[in-house]
Design an enzyme around this catalytic site. Structure first.
Site, PDB file in Angstrom:
ATOM      1  CB  VAL A 133     -18.516 -10.751  -1.593  1.00  0.00           C
ATOM      2  CG1 VAL A 133     -18.316 -10.113  -0.220  1.00  0.00           C
ATOM      3  CG2 VAL A 133     -18.161 -12.230  -1.536  1.00  0.00           C
ATOM      4  CB  ILE A 137     -19.038  -3.071  -2.532  1.00  0.00           C
ATOM      5  CG1 ILE A 137     -20.156  -2.299  -1.828  1.00  0.00           C
ATOM      6  CG2 ILE A 137     -17.668  -2.621  -2.077  1.00  0.00           C
ATOM      7  CD1 ILE A 137     -20.146  -2.457  -0.304  1.00  0.00           C
ATOM      8  CD  GLU A 191     -35.211 -13.907   0.667  1.00  0.00           C
ATOM      9  OE1 GLU A 191     -36.250 -14.497   0.322  1.00  0.00           O
ATOM     10  OE2 GLU A 191     -34.495 -13.256  -0.126  1.00  0.00           O
ATOM     11  CE  LYS A 206     -23.590 -11.631   0.855  1.00  0.00           C
ATOM     12  NZ  LYS A 206     -24.611 -10.711   1.369  1.00  0.00           N
TER      13      LYS A 206
HETATM   14  N1  HSE Z   1     -29.544 -11.540   1.602  1.00  0.00           N
HETATM   15  C1  HSE Z   1     -28.381 -10.743   1.350  1.00  0.00           C
HETATM   16  C2  HSE Z   1     -28.355  -9.564   2.312  1.00  0.00           C
HETATM   17  C3  HSE Z   1     -28.342 -10.184  -0.047  1.00  0.00           C
HETATM   18  O1  HSE Z   1     -29.304  -9.358   3.081  1.00  0.00           O
HETATM   19  O2  HSE Z   1     -27.360  -8.863   2.305  1.00  0.00           O
HETATM   20  C4  HSE Z   1     -27.786 -11.142  -1.042  1.00  0.00           C
HETATM   21  O3  HSE Z   1     -26.436 -11.362  -0.790  1.00  0.00           O
END
Ligand code: HSE
Ligand code: NDP
Length: 452
Positions: A133, A137, A191, A206
């Site tokens: 997560v 941090i 992506e 998360k």
């Molecule tokens: N794809 C996630 C983001 C990063 O854009 O925060 C990996 O947790």
């Protein structure tokens, strides 16, 4: 005396090679602080000749993950593969051997966390997941240990960097979602298949993990209400700005007032009885007042705002992804696991309280908030009267209205800011409003957070 702990890693991609590099740079520092030297013995990958962000020494590499996990000399395992199938097998195999496992895999924890944590406990070891997560941090450690003496009443997180990047650019450039997404993909910020991020599922994973830690019971990801950012338009961002707000994708946890049963006939039943902790766990685009610190968390940065009943308000800010930031979180877990092995005391504050599973996640329809509503209407006499009649009948108050001046009869946007009401009540009223002949497009409804 300096002790040595042997690490086996599965996965040597973005995060895995980042960890190799970070260990090359700072293993000595960790050893000087903990008294344990972490020795990386093997790294399993899929294909030895794959290009990697950082080089991995050839003599450490193998394509046989089972040999790494089962090697009796390897004492702890880092799972940095991703996905939920092979990763689950790797983690289960290692935990059953009593080896501590470090993972960065939020999708795995979201899908199988309860089973994995139970397996770790059964085999007297730990599953560490700081990197799962918000990358760099240290929010897991903060919730698990730093705030162990606090009831977490509120948590608001910008936990997806891709969405934050897109929303930031839409606001700064006045650009459309589709154009910014396309450019973000071309630059490698999003992506090629972006739905995990932009439809809110990454944030759902998360926030489910944070909710389980914060609220003390396992939160099933299916109970987390999710909206992504696909439907956020430039015009909504601009009107929000006029009203003094910035739109952010927020993960939100709140303790809600307990439901009480209706008074019954018997004197015993007549007493209202609380049904256990009721919590909000959700992810949705939110209007954040520009004066609030979260409105100013921009680009790919993440931030988590936590309110504890003892500590008050706290804020955590940093990079939520990337090879180095994520490696930093993995290093922290490696140090903890190494200390467990050194002292033979794998006892940490549990990831959620297994003795008290009474909490429930409230349905979004029951959750109250304020709202920004954008209607597309015909500017004809009686339009506003019909709309306000429906809202008034539903006991929903209007706090402010914007309608840009146009010619009578034109189709115009009509922005309404609504006072606090339950989501179910507002959705039902908007459904009635959308059937009015003067309403020309489906209403847009975005929740407003006041951080009270
Ligand atoms: N794809 C996630 C983001 C990063 O854009 O925060 C990996 O947790
Ligand atoms: P990558 O795709 O870059 O790396 C995955 C690695 O797994 C590769 O090294 C790949 O090998 C290896 N692998 C795949 N299949 C096998 C197999 N059968 N046997 C052995 N190794 C295998 O992913 P990331 O590093 O980006 O992500 C890893 C985890 O970290 C995920 O769970 C992700 O969600 C999480 N995470 C990632 C962040 C980021 O910024 N990237 C941030 C926070 C968490 P090969 O290299 O040969 O293809």
């Amino acid at each position: 005396m300096m002790q040595q702990v042997t690490l086996g890693m599965i996965g040597g991609g973005t995060v895995g090679s980042g960890v190799v590099n970070a260990l090359q740079r700072n293993a000595d520092l960790i050893a000087s602080r903990t008294g344990v030297n972490i020795r990386l013995a093997r790294v399993a990958v899929k294909a030895l000749d794959e290009p990697r962000p950082y080089p991995i020494p050839a003599e450490l590499m193998t394509t046989d993950w089972q040999a790494v996990v089962n090697d009796p000399e390897i004492q702890m395992i880092a799972e940095l593969v991703g996905g939920t199938t092979l990763a689950r097998t790797i983690v289960m195999t290692a935990l059953k051997l009593g080896k501590p496992v470090i993972t960065a895999n939020k999708a795995l924890l979201s899908a199988h966390g309860e089973e994995l944590f139970a397996t770790a406990a059964r085999h007297g070891t730990n599953l560490y997941y700081e990197a799962s997560v918000c990358g760099g941090i240290p929010i897991i450690k903060a919730l698990r240990e730093g705030f162990v003496g606090n009831r977490i009443t509120h948590l608001y997180g910008i936990v997806n960097g891709t969405c934050n990047y897109i929303l930031t650019r839409m606001k700064l450039e006045g650009a459309d979602f589709t154009a910014v997404l396309k450019d973000a993909q071309a630059q490698g910020y999003a992506e090629a298949e972006p739905s995990l991020d932009i439809d809110g599922h990454d944030a759902q994973h998360k926030i489910g993990i944070l909710a389980s830690l914060a609220h003390g019971f396992w939160v099933n990801p299916k109970d987390v209400y999710v909206e992504g950012i696909r439907h956020i338009s430039r015009i909504d961002i601009q009107f929000a700005e006029k009203l003094g707000y910035t739109i952010k994708l927020l993960g939100i946890l709140k303790i809600l007032p307990a439901k009480t049963t209706a008074p019954g006939r018997s004197s015993k039943a007549r007493k209202s009885t609380p049904e256990g902790a009721r919590v909000q766990v959700s992810v949705y685009p939110t209007l954040v007042p520009n004066s609030h610190v979260l409105a100013n968390v921009n680009q790919v940065f993440n931030a988590v705002f936590v309110r504890g009943d003892i500590v008050g308000d706290t804020l955590f800010y940093g990079r939520g992804a990337g090879k180095d930031a994520t490696a930093s979180a993995v290093l922290s877990d490696l140090a903890d696991a190494a200390l467990d092995l050194k002292f033979g005391t794998p006892h940490r504050v549990p990831p959620f309280a297994t003795h008290d599973k009474k909490g429930t996640v409230a349905k979004i329809e029951e959750v109250a908030s304020r709202y920004f509503v954008r209607l597309t209407v015909s500017d004809v006499p009686g339009t506003m009267a019909r709309i306000t009649k429906i809202l008034g009948d539903a006991r929903i108050g209007i706090s402010s209205v914007i309608q840009p001046e146009g010619h009578e009869g034109e189709t115009v946007p009509l922005i309404l800011m609504l006072h606090k009401a339950s989501s179910g009540t507002v959705s039902a009223a908007l459904s009635r409003i959308s059937r009015l002949p003067v309403v020309k497009a489906p209403p847009v409804m975005i929740r407003v957070e006041t951080f009270d």
